[in-house]
Design a protein around this motif. Structure first.
Motif, PDB file in Angstrom:
ATOM      1  N   ARG A 181       0.830  -1.203   0.000  1.00  0.00           N
ATOM      2  CA  ARG A 181       0.000   0.000   0.000  1.00  0.00           C
ATOM      3  C   ARG A 181       0.870   1.261   0.000  1.00  0.00           C
ATOM      4  O   ARG A 181       0.575   2.233  -0.687  1.00  0.00           O
ATOM      5  CB  ARG A 181      -0.912  -0.013   1.235  1.00  0.00           C
ATOM      6  CG  ARG A 181      -2.002   1.049   1.209  1.00  0.00           C
ATOM      7  CD  ARG A 181      -2.883   0.975   2.445  1.00  0.00           C
ATOM      8  NE  ARG A 181      -3.450  -0.371   2.619  1.00  0.00           N
ATOM      9  CZ  ARG A 181      -3.115  -1.188   3.601  1.00  0.00           C
ATOM     10  NH1 ARG A 181      -2.228  -0.820   4.525  1.00  0.00           N
ATOM     11  NH2 ARG A 181      -3.652  -2.388   3.686  1.00  0.00           N
TER      12      ARG A 181
ATOM     13  N   ALA B 191       2.171   1.811  -3.489  1.00  0.00           N
ATOM     14  CA  ALA B 191       1.113   2.348  -4.353  1.00  0.00           C
ATOM     15  C   ALA B 191       0.919   3.841  -4.091  1.00  0.00           C
ATOM     16  O   ALA B 191       0.736   4.634  -5.025  1.00  0.00           O
ATOM     17  CB  ALA B 191      -0.189   1.588  -4.116  1.00  0.00           C
ATOM     18  N   GLN B 192       0.990   4.242  -2.850  1.00  0.00           N
ATOM     19  CA  GLN B 192       0.826   5.655  -2.504  1.00  0.00           C
ATOM     20  C   GLN B 192       1.971   6.505  -3.058  1.00  0.00           C
ATOM     21  O   GLN B 192       1.759   7.654  -3.456  1.00  0.00           O
ATOM     22  CB  GLN B 192       0.746   5.811  -0.987  1.00  0.00           C
ATOM     23  CG  GLN B 192      -0.550   5.269  -0.383  1.00  0.00           C
ATOM     24  CD  GLN B 192      -0.532   5.246   1.138  1.00  0.00           C
ATOM     25  OE1 GLN B 192       0.505   5.479   1.766  1.00  0.00           O
ATOM     26  NE2 GLN B 192      -1.681   4.946   1.740  1.00  0.00           N
TER      27      GLN B 192
ATOM     28  N   GLU C  66       1.101   7.008  -6.643  1.00  0.00           N
ATOM     29  CA  GLU C  66      -0.009   7.956  -6.742  1.00  0.00           C
ATOM     30  C   GLU C  66       0.487   9.385  -6.556  1.00  0.00           C
ATOM     31  O   GLU C  66       0.041  10.310  -7.248  1.00  0.00           O
ATOM     32  CB  GLU C  66      -1.075   7.642  -5.684  1.00  0.00           C
ATOM     33  CG  GLU C  66      -1.915   6.407  -5.998  1.00  0.00           C
ATOM     34  CD  GLU C  66      -2.993   6.194  -4.958  1.00  0.00           C
ATOM     35  OE1 GLU C  66      -3.633   7.189  -4.554  1.00  0.00           O
ATOM     36  OE2 GLU C  66      -3.184   5.038  -4.534  1.00  0.00           O
TER      37      GLU C  66
ATOM     38  N   GLU D 194      -2.527   7.078 -11.778  1.00  0.00           N
ATOM     39  CA  GLU D 194      -3.911   6.881 -11.352  1.00  0.00           C
ATOM     40  C   GLU D 194      -3.972   5.826 -10.244  1.00  0.00           C
ATOM     41  O   GLU D 194      -3.234   4.840 -10.278  1.00  0.00           O
ATOM     42  CB  GLU D 194      -4.767   6.441 -12.531  1.00  0.00           C
ATOM     43  CG  GLU D 194      -4.889   7.500 -13.623  1.00  0.00           C
ATOM     44  CD  GLU D 194      -5.760   7.035 -14.771  1.00  0.00           C
ATOM     45  OE1 GLU D 194      -6.223   5.858 -14.722  1.00  0.00           O
ATOM     46  OE2 GLU D 194      -5.973   7.824 -15.707  1.00  0.00           O
ATOM     47  N   PRO D 195      -4.822   6.028  -9.234  1.00  0.00           N
ATOM     48  CA  PRO D 195      -4.860   5.137  -8.059  1.00  0.00           C
ATOM     49  C   PRO D 195      -4.984   3.656  -8.403  1.00  0.00           C
ATOM     50  O   PRO D 195      -4.257   2.828  -7.849  1.00  0.00           O
ATOM     51  CB  PRO D 195      -6.077   5.637  -7.283  1.00  0.00           C
ATOM     52  CG  PRO D 195      -6.174   7.078  -7.657  1.00  0.00           C
ATOM     53  CD  PRO D 195      -5.754   7.160  -9.095  1.00  0.00           C
ATOM     54  N   GLU D 196      -5.900   3.330  -9.302  1.00  0.00           N
ATOM     55  CA  GLU D 196      -6.100   1.908  -9.641  1.00  0.00           C
ATOM     56  C   GLU D 196      -4.858   1.321 -10.293  1.00  0.00           C
ATOM     57  O   GLU D 196      -4.429   0.201  -9.968  1.00  0.00           O
ATOM     58  CB  GLU D 196      -7.305   1.768 -10.574  1.00  0.00           C
ATOM     59  CG  GLU D 196      -7.645   0.311 -10.888  1.00  0.00           C
ATOM     60  CD  GLU D 196      -8.893   0.191 -11.754  1.00  0.00           C
ATOM     61  OE1 GLU D 196      -9.142  -0.921 -12.246  1.00  0.00           O
ATOM     62  OE2 GLU D 196      -9.608   1.199 -11.930  1.00  0.00           O
ATOM     63  N   LEU D 197      -4.259   2.075 -11.206  1.00  0.00           N
ATOM     64  CA  LEU D 197      -3.044   1.604 -11.873  1.00  0.00           C
ATOM     65  C   LEU D 197      -1.882   1.512 -10.879  1.00  0.00           C
ATOM     66  O   LEU D 197      -1.088   0.565 -10.923  1.00  0.00           O
ATOM     67  CB  LEU D 197      -2.677   2.549 -13.021  1.00  0.00           C
ATOM     68  CG  LEU D 197      -1.416   2.197 -13.807  1.00  0.00           C
ATOM     69  CD1 LEU D 197      -1.517   0.806 -14.407  1.00  0.00           C
ATOM     70  CD2 LEU D 197      -1.157   3.245 -14.893  1.00  0.00           C
TER      71      LEU D 197
ATOM     72  N   ARG E 254      -2.034   0.880  -7.695  1.00  0.00           N
ATOM     73  CA  ARG E 254      -2.222  -0.315  -6.860  1.00  0.00           C
ATOM     74  C   ARG E 254      -1.861  -1.587  -7.615  1.00  0.00           C
ATOM     75  O   ARG E 254      -1.256  -2.514  -7.050  1.00  0.00           O
ATOM     76  CB  ARG E 254      -3.671  -0.380  -6.361  1.00  0.00           C
ATOM     77  CG  ARG E 254      -4.013   0.656  -5.297  1.00  0.00           C
ATOM     78  CD  ARG E 254      -5.347   0.352  -4.644  1.00  0.00           C
ATOM     79  NE  ARG E 254      -6.456   0.490  -5.578  1.00  0.00           N
ATOM     80  CZ  ARG E 254      -7.125   1.621  -5.799  1.00  0.00           C
ATOM     81  NH1 ARG E 254      -6.786   2.723  -5.136  1.00  0.00           N
ATOM     82  NH2 ARG E 254      -8.124   1.665  -6.663  1.00  0.00           N
ATOM     83  N   GLU E 255      -2.198  -1.634  -8.905  1.00  0.00           N
ATOM     84  CA  GLU E 255      -1.889  -2.821  -9.707  1.00  0.00           C
ATOM     85  C   GLU E 255      -0.380  -2.961  -9.922  1.00  0.00           C
ATOM     86  O   GLU E 255       0.176  -4.066  -9.820  1.00  0.00           O
ATOM     87  CB  GLU E 255      -2.604  -2.749 -11.055  1.00  0.00           C
ATOM     88  CG  GLU E 255      -2.328  -3.913 -12.002  1.00  0.00           C
ATOM     89  CD  GLU E 255      -2.735  -5.264 -11.417  1.00  0.00           C
ATOM     90  OE1 GLU E 255      -2.199  -6.284 -11.876  1.00  0.00           O
ATOM     91  OE2 GLU E 255      -3.587  -5.295 -10.489  1.00  0.00           O
TER      92      GLU E 255
ATOM     93  N   ARG F 158       1.163  -4.113  -6.722  1.00  0.00           N
ATOM     94  CA  ARG F 158       0.847  -5.523  -6.463  1.00  0.00           C
ATOM     95  C   ARG F 158       1.773  -6.434  -7.259  1.00  0.00           C
ATOM     96  O   ARG F 158       2.322  -7.414  -6.732  1.00  0.00           O
ATOM     97  CB  ARG F 158      -0.611  -5.807  -6.825  1.00  0.00           C
ATOM     98  CG  ARG F 158      -1.070  -7.233  -6.490  1.00  0.00           C
ATOM     99  CD  ARG F 158      -2.460  -7.509  -7.039  1.00  0.00           C
ATOM    100  NE  ARG F 158      -2.457  -7.511  -8.505  1.00  0.00           N
ATOM    101  CZ  ARG F 158      -2.052  -8.570  -9.227  1.00  0.00           C
ATOM    102  NH1 ARG F 158      -1.605  -9.668  -8.628  1.00  0.00           N
ATOM    103  NH2 ARG F 158      -2.098  -8.508 -10.535  1.00  0.00           N
TER     104      ARG F 158
END
Length: 243
Positions: free
Chosen positions: A109, A112-113, A116, A121-124, A126-127, A130
């Motif tokens: 997480r 991902a932040q 961001e 973009e948030p969804e990208l 996070r992916e 991951r």
């Protein structure tokens, strides 16, 4: 009718013309500055002693002692500095490795932040986080780059730093002593050789700066010459006072 691809030549021309200098200097910068340090410090030391109206033998011994002392000091300092830096990075990597093992989701997480915050973009974000977090060693490397600003696979070697500093300093410090070792009986040949060396070092430094070679060379010659002149007159004053 054949279609002419006009974009490819443009891209090729752009890639050929759009080049950057090595802003880190690579090996050239520390090597040249190490040699310059040895040259200026030993020249100033020798001129200072010569100003005290001492024998030629004393000047030569002073120059050789300054070479040895400075080179060993530089090597010890570089080794300690780089080793301490490396140990600090390794300690931080151990903390990061432990966090990745105990709290993998929190670290994912966090990654991902970071993406961001850079505009992903948030969804990208996070992916991407991951997928990159699947391999623990890869995740460690990415976290180290993003959070610590270091590459864990390319940490500097204390031994290499020490040997390089020793060799560079010794080479520079040898120049003002060399004329005496080759039979010179006066100070001016040593000063002349050292000034030429200063100009050449400054000119080489221009390869990692935006300055012209002659400006960089003259600047270093003037600074090094001024240091030598000042220590010479200090040597004269001290020699007169002691005498």
């Amino acid at each position: 009718m054949a279609i002419i691809d006009t974009q490819a030549p443009l891209h090729e021309a752009h890639r050929d013309n759009h080049t950057h200098r090595d802003v880190n200097g690579g090996w050239l910068r520390p090597a040249v500055f190490g040699a310059m340090d040895g040259l200026v410090s030993n020249l100033a030391l020798m001129t200072g002693v010569a100003g005290g109206d001492v024998s030629q033998r004393t000047i030569v011994i002073t120059g050789l002692a300054g070479l040895a002392a400075g080179a060993f000091s530089m090597a010890a300092g570089e080794y300690t500095s780089v080793a301490s830096q490396r140990e600090l990075v390794q300690a931080e990597l151990a903390v990061e490795r432990r966090e990745l093992r105990k709290h993998p989701q929190d670290e994912e997480r966090e990654l991902a932040q970071l993406y961001e915050a850079r505009g992903v973009e948030p969804e990208l974000a996070r992916e991407v986080a991951r997928q990159l977090s699947k391999d623990p060693e890869q995740a460690l490397e990415i976290h180290a780059r993003e959070e610590l600003g270091v590459d864990p696979t390319d940490l500097p070697s204390p031994t290499v730093a020490a040997v390089s500093s020793f060799a560079a300093f010794a080479l520079g410090a040898l120049l003002p002593v060399l004329p005496y070792l080759l039979g010179a009986g006066a100070l001016w040949p040593a000063v002349l050789v050292a000034l030429v060396g200063l100009f050449l070092c400054g000119a080489v430094v221009a390869k990692v700066t935006a300055r012209s070679w002659w400006y960089s060379g003259l600047r270093q010659l003037v600074l090094g010459g001024a240091a030598a002149a000042l220590t010479y007159f200090l040597g004269v004053l001290i020699g007169t006072a002691v005498g």
